[in-house]
Design an enzyme around this catalytic site. Structure first.
Site, PDB file in Angstrom:
ATOM      1  N   HIS A 424       0.810  -1.223   0.000  1.00  9.48           N
ATOM      2  CA  HIS A 424       0.000   0.000   0.000  1.00  9.48           C
ATOM      3  C   HIS A 424       0.843   1.273   0.000  1.00  9.48           C
ATOM      4  CE1 HIS A 424      -3.584   2.208   0.026  1.00  9.48           C
ATOM      5  NE2 HIS A 424      -4.314   1.450   0.826  1.00  9.48           N
ATOM      6  N   ASP A 428      -2.461   1.597  -4.532  1.00 11.26           N
ATOM      7  CA  ASP A 428      -3.730   1.794  -3.834  1.00 11.26           C
ATOM      8  C   ASP A 428      -4.738   0.736  -4.273  1.00 11.26           C
ATOM      9  OD1 ASP A 428      -2.712   4.003  -2.503  1.00 11.26           O
ATOM     10  OD2 ASP A 428      -3.318   5.383  -4.101  1.00 11.26           O
TER      11      ASP A 428
END
Ligand code: CO6
Length: 451
Positions: A424, A428
């Site tokens: 992350h 995304d």
């Protein structure tokens, strides 16, 4: 005429290797290309074939001893030469060696040299495993007390150092402001400076949990070198480097199953290799990576490194562990080229014939635990990559299908779940899902150039 057997150069970055096993005893015969010994390097374990047919005259380096590339590790020749002594181990092939009697195999690590500086001690006296651990944990080896021979830092020294929480892995910069991910040190970069831990932010050392109680019946077995590397890499990736996030998609593989059944025979005839589901999946993944290059990237400090080549790592299970050979420039290959490369690498992984360059440089990894009947997995990212995809079992399931007139029906389809684990820091959720959507579309409707 006796010849020296030298530790081969397994790859540009490999400076030394450890002997794991001798396949012949002194005095035994061996044929050319039969396996003479097994070695372990930072990257791969490999079987080394005999360069000639002959008799093993002398073993100069024992099992579990690490020697520099080019060291003479044994001598081969005619049975009549048995008992005659060869050069001392450590002599390199390039340097003419003086034939001198050697009383017994010498531990080349203990061969002293003139340069006894700390740097040299650490460079020459620490095993590849220790240096790898230091690299992964961001530890400056010069700060670790070496209890080994001539101050060599041993694995136990490193374990003790890490257990004390002295590792400097980690989070750098100031405390994250809300919504901001803390920055992590790029631990894969050996040239990266060792970074001081930030009070209050350092990752705690892995706690030691007692593995068994007093009186419990157990069998203790030391981990193999490969097992230790896997263990360290997994802990490092999941707990220290990448904040993992997961997404799972369902793909209808009926289209691929149909294409595979129809073209399998002709494919095998023209490419000389089998056509499994994997090449189709790889082709679809390449399309996804081309559409979303950040999934094919790496993180280096504050920079995102977009890899211009797609080098696909494929997890191959071995009886003794797991290895991830890499198909370089996979984006330049067609279905036949991908199938050939995959089957060749998997076969050579299982027969210990890979060289280190073939397991490095991957930009994305696919793992197929579906062959074992798995529904889907959520694997750990293979550093320094930022995503890994798992392929679940392809099974017939009843699903609702809708025809062009909007009529629903229940049909039997070949279905597959696939999990994506992603980092992350730079990928995304929306990007990960769009990446998976490209793969889904490709698998469900593409004809892959077959018709
Ligand atoms: N479903 C159903 N059938 C499958 C699947 C799936 N997912 N994958 C392969 N197959 C079939 C394949 O088409 C062959 O069928 P036939 O040709 O009809 O005989 C057969 O199973 C055997 O396949 P094979 O292994 O020979 O070839 P494939 O190209 O599919 O795979 C490989 C090559 C190297 C990826 C594979 O052999 C392998 O080693 N897979 C294991 C990878 C592994 O251990 N990964 C780590 C697991 S742990 O990731 C993990 C998330 C956690 C759980």
């Amino acid at each position: 005429m006796a010849i020296d057997v030298v530790m081969p150069q397994m790859g540009e970055s490999i400076a030394e290797a450890t002997i794991l096993k001798w396949h012949r005893k002194v005095g035994e015969q061996i044929g050319k290309d039969e396996t003479l010994y097994e070695i372990s390097t930072d990257k791969v374990d490999a079987e080394i074939p005999s360069p000639i047919q002959g008799t093993l005259l002398e073993i100069l380096v024992d099992v579990n001893i690490t020697v520099p590339v080019g060291s003479v590790v044994a001598r081969l020749g005619d049975a009549s030469e048995l008992g005659q002594r060869g050069p001392a181990p450590g002599a390199t092939a390039a340097v003419p060696v003086v034939i001198a009697p050697v009383a017994a195999p010498i531990h080349p690590m203990s061969t002293d040299d003139d340069d006894n500086s700390l740097e040299n001690r650490l460079r020459t006296k620490s095993s590849p495993l220790v240096r790898e651990m230091a690299k992964q944990h961001g530890v400056d080896l010069s700060r670790v007390h070496g209890s080994g021979e001539q101050g060599r830092v041993t694995k136990e020294d490193m374990d003790a150092f890490l257990a004390k929480g002295s590792a400097t892995t980690a989070i750098v910069g100031s405390a994250p402001t809300s919504g901001e991910m803390p920055r992590m040190a790029a631990t894969h970069d050996p040239s990266a400076p060792t970074l001081g831990a930030v009070p209050g932010l350092a990752v705690p050392p892995t706690p030691h949990v007692p593995a068994f109680g007093a009186g419990e019946r157990v069998k203790v077995e030391p981990m193999s070198r490969m097992r230790k590397l896997i263990a360290d890499n997994m802990v490092n990736s999941k707990l220290r480097v990448s904040p993992h996030v997961y997404t799972v998609f369902e793909f209808d593989m009926s289209n691929v199953a149909r294409l595979r059944a129809k073209h399998r025979k002709a494919f095998e005839e023209s490419y000389g290799t089998k056509l499994s589901f994997m090449p189709f999946i790889m082709k679809a993944v390449i399309k996804g990576l081309q559409s979303f290059p950040v999934v094919n990237a790496s993180v280096d400090g504050d920079n995102i490194i977009y890899k211009q080549d797609i080098n696909l790592g494929i997890a191959v299970s071995l009886d003794w562990g797991l290895i991830v050979p890499v198909i370089k420039h996979a984006d330049s290959l067609n279905l036949g080229g991908l199938a050939r490369s995959l089957n060749d690498l998997a076969e050579r992984a299982r027969t210990k014939k890979l060289v280190p360059d073939e397991i490095s440089g991957g930009t994305f990894t696919i793992t197929n635990p579906g062959v074992f009947g798995d529904i889907f997995g959520l694997p750990i990212i293979n550093q320094p990559q930022v995503a890994i995809q798992s392929i679940g079992g392809i099974v017939k399931r009843p699903v609702v299908v809708t025809d062009e007139n909007g009529n629903d029906a229940i049909a039997i389809r070949q279905m597959m779940y696939s999990g994506l684990s992603f980092d992350h820091r730079i990928v995304d959720g929306a990007v990960a899902d769009q990446f998976m959507s490209v793969i889904k579309k490709e698998l469900e409707i593409s004809v892959f150039g077959l018709e």
